[in-house]
Design a protein around this motif. Sequence first.
Motif: not given
Length: 368
Positions: A196-211, A255-259
């Motif tokens: 994987y590239s160290t230039e781009a990371f992301e975070v995944s999670f789940s939220v409720g309908f309202d969010a 998606r992270l804009k900074d590293t």
Amino acid sequence: MLRFLPIVVAVALLAGCREEEADTDAVKRGLKVHEIAEFERSQTRRFPGVLEPADLTVLSFEIGGKLAAFNLDVGQGIVAGEVVARLDPETLRLQVETAEAAVAQAEASARNAAETLARQEALLERGTTTRVVVDDVRAQADAAAASLTQAEKSLEAAEETLGKAELRAPFDGIVNSVEATSYATVAAGTPIATVYSTEAFEVSFSVGFDAASALVVGTPAQVRLADRPDIALAAVVGEIGARADAVSSFPIVLRLKDTHPLLKAGMAVEAAIDFPLPAREGYPVPLSAIIKDGRSGSPGDAETPARAGVFVFDVTSSTVKRREVTVGGIRENMIVVVEGLSSGDLVASAGVSFLKDGQEVRLLDPGE
């Protein structure tokens, strides 16, 4: 003897009054307050997650063969173009040599056929041969030329295949996993490693309908490392799942804009996103102002805002008055009160567990 008793009692009562006055002065607590002034129009909600690479690539050979010895470790850094694994090239080299020999043979055949055609055409001009013979020789020359072209293409393919015996890194990155071992026989497309590239990371999670309904792609967010809370990185909402992956649970991808040099896949992080308050606006109040005696308040839910109790300083009587407030959310280390307070109110911000409704207090100066 008895005539002195009233005097003793009076003195005792007077001393008791003085002690009571002293005690009253002693319990008049100093009060540190937070003045209600600024408005907040959003609340910060936090979600735990795991840092994941945005680009996770599986490396594999385009051809099959036997792996040569290679040393690749998880977490190892690689650079673009670096050879990460090789196939045993002996068989492939033999194929190249065979193709080279076929080209040499085809060149000789084509050359002989061309010379024969030239002689037959000269004889035809002198009338010592027939057109049928010349046409037959010409067909043989064309076939020899075509065979030469085919042999050259086969040589190019063999050389290209030999070049595919080396597996190179497509970009600068980190080895995420190693899927093969030295000297193993692998087929085309068999995973050898993931990087994987160290230039781009992301975070995944789940939220409720309202969010999920309140978010759009591009909404700004912040990601903070769990092990290094002092490192906070800017991010944006990159994906919003249109279909719940569980009951009323919608996937969100930031998606992270900074590293940062310390970022590694699999790190625990906390994502923070600002959502609009249920009410039009609210007042930020320190978390320390909330009364935690269990007598009032409610945690709230998706439909009903939370309630809490605070002490408000009454300037006219120098006492504190208990007041119920509606909490619209949390922002940093502050709660956002949407109902129950007004601009200019002085809310007790420290030592609230030692206060009671109607208690007389002494307002502390900001420097105290």
